[in-house]
Motif scaffolding. Sequence first.
Motif, mmCIF file in Angstrom:
data_model
loop_
_atom_site.group_PDB
_atom_site.id
_atom_site.type_symbol
_atom_site.label_atom_id
_atom_site.label_comp_id
_atom_site.label_asym_id
_atom_site.label_seq_id
_atom_site.Cartn_x
_atom_site.Cartn_y
_atom_site.Cartn_z
ATOM 1 N N ARG A 66 -0.278 4.072 1.188
ATOM 2 C CA ARG A 66 -0.864 3.387 2.126
ATOM 3 C C ARG A 66 -2.111 3.120 1.925
ATOM 4 N NH1 ARG A 66 1.842 3.303 7.353
ATOM 5 N NH2 ARG A 66 -0.083 3.227 8.290
ATOM 6 N N LEU A 67 -2.818 1.909 2.404
ATOM 7 C CA LEU A 67 -4.041 1.597 2.501
ATOM 8 C C LEU A 67 -4.324 0.995 3.781
ATOM 9 C CD1 LEU A 67 -6.629 0.246 1.142
ATOM 10 C CD2 LEU A 67 -5.374 -1.726 0.722
ATOM 11 N N ARG A 68 -5.485 1.467 4.357
ATOM 12 C CA ARG A 68 -5.905 0.999 5.642
ATOM 13 C C ARG A 68 -7.322 0.590 5.322
ATOM 14 N NH1 ARG A 68 -4.771 1.706 11.109
ATOM 15 N NH2 ARG A 68 -6.656 1.645 12.185
ATOM 16 N N THR A 69 -7.672 -0.822 5.680
ATOM 17 C CA THR A 69 -8.829 -1.407 5.316
ATOM 18 C C THR A 69 -9.283 -2.525 6.275
ATOM 19 O OG1 THR A 69 -10.316 -2.087 3.472
ATOM 20 C CG2 THR A 69 -7.963 -2.901 3.510
ATOM 21 N N GLU A 127 1.401 -0.805 3.432
ATOM 22 C CA GLU A 127 2.353 0.365 3.016
ATOM 23 C C GLU A 127 3.390 -0.240 1.710
ATOM 24 O OE1 GLU A 127 4.124 3.612 5.661
ATOM 25 O OE2 GLU A 127 6.043 2.514 4.847
ATOM 26 N N VAL A 128 3.256 0.465 0.713
ATOM 27 C CA VAL A 128 4.059 0.150 -0.334
ATOM 28 C C VAL A 128 5.168 1.153 -0.469
ATOM 29 C CG1 VAL A 128 4.265 -0.509 -2.979
ATOM 30 C CG2 VAL A 128 2.346 -1.266 -1.517
ATOM 31 N N ARG A 129 6.259 0.865 -0.603
ATOM 32 C CA ARG A 129 7.363 1.931 -0.746
ATOM 33 C C ARG A 129 8.621 1.310 -1.777
ATOM 34 N NH1 ARG A 129 9.560 5.100 3.292
ATOM 35 N NH2 ARG A 129 7.714 4.552 4.553
ATOM 36 N N ALA A 130 8.540 2.219 -2.885
ATOM 37 C CA ALA A 130 9.502 2.106 -3.857
ATOM 38 C C ALA A 130 10.971 2.806 -3.619
ATOM 39 C CB ALA A 130 9.120 2.702 -5.170
ATOM 40 N N LEU A 131 12.045 1.961 -3.268
ATOM 41 C CA LEU A 131 13.304 2.529 -2.901
ATOM 42 C C LEU A 131 14.364 2.497 -4.234
ATOM 43 C CD1 LEU A 131 13.083 0.884 0.331
ATOM 44 C CD2 LEU A 131 12.871 3.596 -0.033
ATOM 45 N N ASP A 160 -8.947 -6.421 -4.111
ATOM 46 C CA ASP A 160 -8.764 -5.557 -4.968
ATOM 47 C C ASP A 160 -8.284 -4.098 -4.669
ATOM 48 O OD1 ASP A 160 -10.663 -7.273 -6.622
ATOM 49 O OD2 ASP A 160 -12.472 -6.452 -6.039
ATOM 50 N N GLU A 161 -8.435 -3.821 -3.650
ATOM 51 C CA GLU A 161 -7.735 -2.581 -3.145
ATOM 52 C C GLU A 161 -6.457 -2.891 -2.993
ATOM 53 O OE1 GLU A 161 -10.005 -0.378 0.410
ATOM 54 O OE2 GLU A 161 -10.645 -2.629 0.407
ATOM 55 N N VAL A 162 -5.784 -3.884 -2.697
ATOM 56 C CA VAL A 162 -4.445 -4.310 -2.834
ATOM 57 C C VAL A 162 -3.912 -4.003 -4.085
ATOM 58 C CG1 VAL A 162 -2.576 -6.033 -2.217
ATOM 59 C CG2 VAL A 162 -4.351 -5.475 -0.631
ATOM 60 N N HIS A 163 -4.363 -4.768 -4.894
ATOM 61 C CA HIS A 163 -4.343 -4.574 -6.429
ATOM 62 C C HIS A 163 -4.177 -3.094 -6.997
ATOM 63 C CE1 HIS A 163 -3.312 -8.730 -7.373
ATOM 64 N NE2 HIS A 163 -4.546 -8.845 -6.668
ATOM 65 N N ALA A 190 -0.967 -1.281 -8.605
ATOM 66 C CA ALA A 190 -1.078 -0.522 -10.190
ATOM 67 C C ALA A 190 -0.769 0.839 -9.961
ATOM 68 C CB ALA A 190 -2.740 -0.673 -10.586
ATOM 69 N N ASP A 191 -1.110 1.507 -9.002
ATOM 70 C CA ASP A 191 -0.598 2.978 -8.782
ATOM 71 C C ASP A 191 0.896 2.945 -8.939
ATOM 72 O OD1 ASP A 191 -0.878 5.841 -8.574
ATOM 73 O OD2 ASP A 191 -1.100 5.559 -6.575
ATOM 74 N N LEU A 192 1.546 2.004 -8.234
ATOM 75 C CA LEU A 192 3.035 1.935 -7.889
ATOM 76 C C LEU A 192 3.577 1.735 -9.333
ATOM 77 C CD1 LEU A 192 6.115 1.383 -6.716
ATOM 78 C CD2 LEU A 192 4.987 -0.961 -6.430
ATOM 79 N N TRP A 193 3.102 0.585 -10.084
ATOM 80 C CA TRP A 193 3.698 0.418 -11.414
ATOM 81 C C TRP A 193 3.528 1.443 -12.530
ATOM 82 C CZ3 TRP A 193 6.505 -2.901 -9.301
ATOM 83 C CH2 TRP A 193 6.004 -3.968 -8.546
ATOM 84 N N ALA A 194 2.493 2.215 -12.289
ATOM 85 C CA ALA A 194 2.293 3.257 -13.054
ATOM 86 C C ALA A 194 3.396 4.388 -13.084
ATOM 87 C CB ALA A 194 0.791 4.052 -12.907
ATOM 88 N N ASN A 195 3.988 4.204 -12.024
ATOM 89 C CA ASN A 195 5.173 5.232 -11.469
ATOM 90 C C ASN A 195 6.661 4.518 -11.558
ATOM 91 O OD1 ASN A 195 3.711 7.940 -10.959
ATOM 92 N ND2 ASN A 195 2.547 6.409 -9.917
ATOM 93 N N ASP A 196 6.674 3.328 -11.802
ATOM 94 C CA ASP A 196 7.884 2.898 -11.335
ATOM 95 C C ASP A 196 8.311 1.819 -12.661
ATOM 96 O OD1 ASP A 196 9.652 1.854 -8.700
ATOM 97 O OD2 ASP A 196 9.539 0.242 -10.059
ATOM 98 N N PRO A 197 9.843 1.908 -13.196
ATOM 99 C CA PRO A 197 10.289 0.993 -13.983
ATOM 100 C C PRO A 197 10.768 -0.249 -13.942
ATOM 101 C CG PRO A 197 11.796 2.587 -13.330
ATOM 102 C CD PRO A 197 10.794 2.874 -12.383
#
Length: 142
Positions: A15-18, A74-78, A26-29, A33-40
Amino acid sequence: MPHSMAAELGPFVRRLRTTARPESLDEVHEVLADLWANDPMDVRRRIEFESAVAEIAANIIEHTSGDSVTMTLEVRALPDRIEARFEDDGDPVSVDLTAIELPDEFAERGRGLMIATTVLDRLDYQRDGTVNTWILGRDREG
């Protein structure tokens, strides 16, 4: 990618609140980036999803009146898809997502929602009281 592989990742939520301002992109990206580091998820789908998320974020920022608007992402990987949910307390948005057309070739704006509707499997907007909510979804396959 087999379905079980994504399921084994477990849920990923950030979650990002800004304040909605140009620097917020930049915060959205960073969240993505954090998502892609953990997602295939495959690269093409990542780029499409990230482009759509950036377009919606840019629209929220562009159409806010002043610096007093709070934007939450809020970004969610399902297992079967990736979702992003934006909420902001800016002015109501008048948009018909079923009637979006590409602007003429010389227009400098107006392509963002067209891009998003083209690459996403889900794009919803609703106004609930004083809150705008955008939900973006991209399936892992299909």
